[in-house]
Each structure stands twice: as structure tokens, then as C-alpha cells.
Scaffold this motif. Structure first.
Motif, PDB file in Angstrom:
ATOM      1  N   ARG A 136      76.743 -20.702  35.284  1.00 39.72           N
ATOM      2  CA  ARG A 136      75.809 -21.073  36.356  1.00 39.72           C
ATOM      3  C   ARG A 136      76.319 -20.428  37.636  1.00 39.72           C
ATOM      4  O   ARG A 136      77.512 -20.525  37.954  1.00 39.72           O
ATOM      5  CB  ARG A 136      75.725 -22.583  36.516  1.00 39.72           C
ATOM      6  N   SER A 137      75.424 -19.784  38.376  1.00 43.72           N
ATOM      7  CA  SER A 137      75.856 -19.067  39.582  1.00 43.72           C
ATOM      8  C   SER A 137      75.029 -19.495  40.775  1.00 43.72           C
ATOM      9  O   SER A 137      73.876 -19.928  40.641  1.00 43.72           O
ATOM     10  CB  SER A 137      75.721 -17.549  39.377  1.00 43.72           C
ATOM     11  N   PHE A 138      75.631 -19.393  41.952  1.00 49.40           N
ATOM     12  CA  PHE A 138      74.899 -19.620  43.200  1.00 49.40           C
ATOM     13  C   PHE A 138      75.521 -18.738  44.276  1.00 49.40           C
ATOM     14  O   PHE A 138      76.720 -18.423  44.243  1.00 49.40           O
ATOM     15  CB  PHE A 138      74.896 -21.093  43.605  1.00 49.40           C
ATOM     16  N   PHE A 139      74.698 -18.343  45.219  1.00 52.42           N
ATOM     17  CA  PHE A 139      75.117 -17.418  46.266  1.00 52.42           C
ATOM     18  C   PHE A 139      75.133 -18.130  47.607  1.00 52.42           C
ATOM     19  O   PHE A 139      74.205 -18.874  47.948  1.00 52.42           O
ATOM     20  CB  PHE A 139      74.165 -16.216  46.326  1.00 52.42           C
ATOM     21  N   VAL A 140      76.195 -17.922  48.362  1.00 47.92           N
ATOM     22  CA  VAL A 140      76.344 -18.483  49.706  1.00 47.92           C
ATOM     23  C   VAL A 140      76.275 -17.330  50.690  1.00 47.92           C
ATOM     24  O   VAL A 140      77.012 -16.347  50.567  1.00 47.92           O
ATOM     25  CB  VAL A 140      77.671 -19.254  49.850  1.00 47.92           C
TER      26      VAL A 140
ATOM     27  N   VAL B  96      80.503 -18.561  40.553  1.00 49.60           N
ATOM     28  CA  VAL B  96      80.045 -18.628  39.164  1.00 49.60           C
ATOM     29  C   VAL B  96      80.897 -19.656  38.431  1.00 49.60           C
ATOM     30  O   VAL B  96      82.124 -19.533  38.387  1.00 49.60           O
ATOM     31  CB  VAL B  96      80.144 -17.257  38.465  1.00 49.60           C
ATOM     32  N   ASP B  97      80.244 -20.679  37.868  1.00 45.36           N
ATOM     33  CA  ASP B  97      80.921 -21.665  37.034  1.00 45.36           C
ATOM     34  C   ASP B  97      80.718 -21.298  35.573  1.00 45.36           C
ATOM     35  O   ASP B  97      79.581 -21.205  35.096  1.00 45.36           O
ATOM     36  CB  ASP B  97      80.362 -23.064  37.298  1.00 45.36           C
ATOM     37  N   ILE B  98      81.816 -21.085  34.856  1.00 42.31           N
ATOM     38  CA  ILE B  98      81.772 -20.718  33.443  1.00 42.31           C
ATOM     39  C   ILE B  98      82.207 -21.926  32.631  1.00 42.31           C
ATOM     40  O   ILE B  98      83.324 -22.442  32.807  1.00 42.31           O
ATOM     41  CB  ILE B  98      82.677 -19.515  33.158  1.00 42.31           C
TER      42      ILE B  98
ATOM     43  N   VAL C  83      85.787 -26.045  32.716  1.00 42.43           N
ATOM     44  CA  VAL C  83      84.899 -25.292  33.621  1.00 42.43           C
ATOM     45  C   VAL C  83      85.764 -24.471  34.573  1.00 42.43           C
ATOM     46  O   VAL C  83      86.550 -25.028  35.343  1.00 42.43           O
ATOM     47  CB  VAL C  83      83.958 -26.208  34.426  1.00 42.43           C
ATOM     48  N   VAL C  84      85.631 -23.163  34.515  1.00 38.30           N
ATOM     49  CA  VAL C  84      86.360 -22.267  35.412  1.00 38.30           C
ATOM     50  C   VAL C  84      85.384 -21.748  36.460  1.00 38.30           C
ATOM     51  O   VAL C  84      84.264 -21.330  36.128  1.00 38.30           O
ATOM     52  CB  VAL C  84      86.984 -21.087  34.638  1.00 38.30           C
TER      53      VAL C  84
END
Length: 501
Positions: A66-70, A78-80, A115-116
Motif C-alpha cells: 500500500r502506498s501514499f504520497f506526501v 510504501v507499506d509492504i 509490515v515493513v
């Protein structure tokens, strides 16, 4: 269990004590992480480039992310899921180069159990893409972060600005006011350029030190004939249209070499493969992507040093370092700089080491000219699968329109260019085929640019692989390709283009 009852009789599923002891030993050897683990990170890679920077995580199983941009400061998180922090992931921190155009640094940590979190700090606003790639060729599953700058570099503007810097006159020597008139009178070239508005009048030291509001009086400029005029100044080499306007102004099909004004003649060089896509690999480990880039760099030096009847030539490389460029983007980049020619450089490969010789290919609107040409096109067109393209972001309609616009005239000019190159290549090495072959190469489908693909040799042949690695053969190939380009322009001068800054 009563005393004296054999253990084998009470063991579930009929397993003996020996089997249970062996299973316990396996548990002790593997440890808890190997028994109940998610995917394993096999390799991490970072590919920096001005166009975009790429981060790749390769694993034995698909990674769920899951990714999000700031935006401020710009960074991608990015959470893997399903993995723990490993030594391979920690390597990412050290893999970021200081000269990476887009990535400032990478941070990695265990955000939660299994979760990394990866945080990619960016040097400027970006438009990131995060996507998965299935196994292909030598690669297993890949999770890819492509980091595109929000304001991408303009390659055509860079070429023109470089040319302007070359044309800028050197700083005039400091002279006394009494000497200025005499100096100007003995500089006819400067006067001519000044009258044409190509070189701004250069003030002498006295003028530079005078106040701005000094009033009227005799001009002390080095080129007194230069009169400043309102409005934009026409560039020396003609004008460049905005990026979305690529039409050729044919001026009644008049050749640019017949015109008195100067403009750049641009040759797009396309070193094949790159980045995640190594191309063909020779028996001694030579990678196609490395060899063709060196040949392209040598050819660029020759093109940049060439002038055709007063019109300077410049080479534009679709990639100038080790990174991947999708096939359709190579075509778009060539069109963006309004290239006069497109030359894609590759090294051939086949299943058997006996195949040898160079080949030149042009596009075919219909069937391939031979089974070998069709096979070669299918091999080269697989580059996007290996290099890794985000299918979700591709504009299917744009891609189809681009690849279906190739004209009969473009193919005819491409065959003329290919024949000119093939004759010259035959002077420095063996030819695989004595004529230009045709097939549906995706990278040759620019509708308005004569385009060829040159297979410089068979890298799968040990003897030719050894030659490809030598400076002498690379220089000879670059010389042959340059002679072919010059021969083509001698009979097919580039048409006039309107290029405005």
C-alpha cells in the motif's frame, strides 16, 4: 496411556517415535521464521535517470503493498505486508547515489509486525507509480516504484540551449574608449552578426560602469550597428515548436541545406535495452545494454562534431545511462526533439553460437521480409516485459494510434537510410544479410522519422562477442554508421522545420 504401552501405538496418524524425532530436528534447524514466513526479498535495485528513477524489490512471492504520497516535503511511503525487515531491504539505504536526479534518500523500518515501511525522500515534486511485475526471463516477482518528476526535463530545449551556449561570443577584451571604434571597424564578422540580430551588442567597460540613466550621447557599444528591437529574437538555428506540435513545415519541400539560415540537424540514437533489461548476454557475460550504449556514445561524438553545409548536427540519446526506457517512450522521445533520423542500436543473439554478422532492419507495414526478421522483431519487442512497464498507466488509444500511423513514405526513407548504413557496415565487418530486412519492430514506428534498427553483430557468437568488447571495433562501427548517415543526407537533405523557443 497405561504403563508399558508402546509409543508407536499411541502416536497419531501411525507415526513412530523416530518420525517425530526427525520432524522435531527439522523444526529446530529451520526456525520459526522459515516455517511461517511470507515472501523473501531476493534482491533490491535502484536505477537513477533524469527521466525517472526506479526502485525494484525482487522476491520469490508477490509482494502486497500500500502506498501514499506526501507532497511537502515530497516523499513516497510504501507499506509492504507479510515480510520482516531484512538485510536485503537495509541495502536500499546505501544504494541511493548522491547524484540521483530524483531520490534524496530511502528510509526503511519495521512499521508493525510483518509490515515493513519504505519511505523514499524526493528532491522535487514527483508523480510516483507503484506496481507489480510477474516473473519473466531471469526475474522472479518484482515490486517497482517509478518516480517521475512532476516537471519532466525538456530534451529539445536542452539541445537548443547547449547550441546557444556554443554560439555565444566570447567576452570582449577590455579596451579604452578611444580604441573601441577602431576595434569595431576591424571586426566585420561581429558587425555582420550584430546587424542580423544574432549577437547582442556588447558594451565596453566604460558603458558597463556608467549609470543606467546617463542620457543620450554617442554610443560606446562594441557593435554600434546592432539596434535593439522589440519583440522576440529569432534563434540562430530556427525555431522549435511547443512540445505538442510536431508537424514538419516543409516549405514546398525545400531542403534545409539549400536555405541560408542555420538549424540543428538532430539524429536520435537509441541504445537498446537498459536498466532491468540487460538484452542479450554473450557466452562470456558481455551484456548487450552495455555494449550498445558505448557504441552510441562514440557515434554521438562524431555526430556532434559534424556540420552539413553550415548546419550543425546533434545527437540525442533516448537513454544516456543504464536505465530502462519503454519502447513507445523511445519513439515519443525522438518525436519530441523533432529528430530527422532515428537509429536504434542493438547486438543480435541466437540459440546457436554459429550465427554471425551485422544486420539492418526497417519497419514493415505487412508481413516480415523473412522468418528470421519476424523472430528478431518478436525478441526485441519483448523488452517491455523484461524491462518492466506499468500496464495500468499506458494510454492504449495513444499507443495504438502511434503504432498505426507509420506511412509508406517513412518506410521508403528508412530503407534508403538502412541501405546506406549497410554498405558502410559491410566495410568493417561481416554482414548477416546483404539487404535491409523488414519486420514489425515497435521501436521503429515513428510516423514522421526515417527509422532503422542496427544489429551490430551476434553477441551470442564468442568471436563476435570478443570483437564487440574492443575499442577498435566499436570505433570502426561508429565510423561506419556516421558515413552511412552522411551518405543518406547527401542524397536526402533534411527538410526545413520550424522550431521556436
Amino acid at each position: 496411556m497405561t504403563p508399558g504401552t508402546p509409543i508407536a501405538e499411541t502416536a497419531p496418524h501411525g507415526l513412530s517415535r523416530r518420525h517425530w524425532l526427525q520432524a522435531g530436528a527439522v523444526v529446530l534447524l529451520l526456525g520459526p521464521l522459515q516455517i511461517a514466513r511470507g515472501a523473501t526479498i531476493l534482491a533490491v535495485r535502484v536505477w537513477p535517470a533524469p527521466d525517472y528513477s526506479r526502485v525494484t524489490l525482487e522476491s520469490d512471492e508477490p509482494l502486497k503493498a500500500r502506498s501514499f504520497f506526501v507532497a511537502d516535503p515530497p516523499r513516497l511511503a510504501v507499506d509492504i505486508e507479510g515480510i520482516d525487515l531484512s538485510a536485503e531491504l537495509r541495502e536500499l539505504v546505501a544504494k541511493v547515489r548522491a547524484d540521483d536526479p530524483n531520490i534524496a534518500g530511502i528510509r526503511v523500518g519495521q512499521n508493525a509486525p510483518s509490515v515493513v515501511r519504505l519511505v523514499v525522500d524526493l528532491k522535487h515534486p514527483a508523480e510516483p507509480q507503484v506496481f507489480n511485475l510477474p516473473p519473466v526471463a531471469a526475474y522472479r516477482h518484482r515490486l517497482v516504484f517509478d518516480l517521475y518528476p512532476k516537471q519532466p526535463p525538456d530534451p529539445l530545449l536542452a539541445l537548443l540551449e547547449a547550441r546557444q551556449r556554443e554560439k555565444a561570443p566570447p567576452a570582449p577584451p577590455v579596451t579604452a574608449p578611444a580604441e573601441t571604434a577602431a576595434t569595431a571597424a576591424t571586426d566585420p564578422l561581429g558587425e555582420l552578426l550584430a546587424r542580423q540580430g544574432h549577437v547582442p551588442a556588447v558594451p565596453n567597460e566604460a558603458t558597463r560602469s556608467a549609470p543606467a540613466a546617463s542620457g543620450s550621447g554617442a554610443s560606446s557599444r562594441r557593435y554600434p550597428e546592432a539596434k535593439p528591437e522589440p519583440g522576440p529574437v529569432t534563434p540562430l538555428f530556427g525555431a522549435i515548436e511547443p512540445q505538442n506540435k510536431l508537424a514538419i513545415n516543409r516549405k514546398s519541400y525545400k531542403s534545409v541545406l539549400e536555405e541560408p539560415t542555420e538549424r540543428l540537424i538532430i539524429v536520435a540514437l537509441d541504445p537498446g535495452h537498459g536498466g532491468e533489461d540487460p538484452g542479450a548476454i554473450g557466452p562470456n557475460g558481455t551484456r548487450e545494454k552495455d555494449v550498445v550504449l558505448r557504441i552510441a556514445e562514440r557515434l554521438r561524438a562524431r555526430i556532434d562534431a559534424t556540420t552539413l553545409k553550415g548546419n550543425p548536427m546533434r545527437a540525442f540519446l533516448t537513454r544516456d545511462a543504464d536505465y530502462f526506457v519503454p519502447l513507445h517512450m523511445r519513439v515519443q522521445k525522438a518525436r519530441r526533439v523533432q529528430a530527422d533520423l532515428f537509429v536504434s542500436i542493438h547486438a543480435d543473439a541466437f540459440y546457436t553460437p554459429q550465427a554471425r554478422g551485422a544486420s539492418v532492419f526497417a519497419l514493415s507495414q505487412g508481413a516480415a521480409s523473412s522468418a528470421a526478421a519476424r523472430w528478431m522483431a518478436s525478441q526485441e519487442n519483448r523488452a517491455d516485459q523484461i524491462g518492466g512497464v506499468n500496464i495500468a498507466t499506458q494510454d492504449v488509444h495513444l499507443k495504438r494510434a502511434l503504432f498505426d500511423m507509420s506511412t509508406t513514405a517513412q518506410i521508403k526513407d528508412s530503407l534508403t537510410l538502412g541501405n546506406a548504413m549497410l554498405r558502410e557496415i559491410g566495410q568493417v565487418g561481416r554482414l548477416h544479410k546483404a539487404s535491409v530486412e523488414q519486420a514489425g519492430f515497435a521501436v521503429l514506428k515513428a510516423p514522421d522519422i526515417p527509422s532503422v534498427l542496427v544489429e551490430t553483430a551476434f553477441i551470442s557468437n564468442p568471436e563476435e562477442e570478443a570483437r564487440l568488447r574492443t575499442d577498435a571495433y566499436q570505433e570502426a562501427l561508429a565510423d561506419a554508421l556516421m558515413r552511412g548517415i552522411r551518405a543518406y543526407f547527401a542524397r536526402n537533405p533534411p527538410l526545413a522545420r520550424s522550431r521556436t523557443l
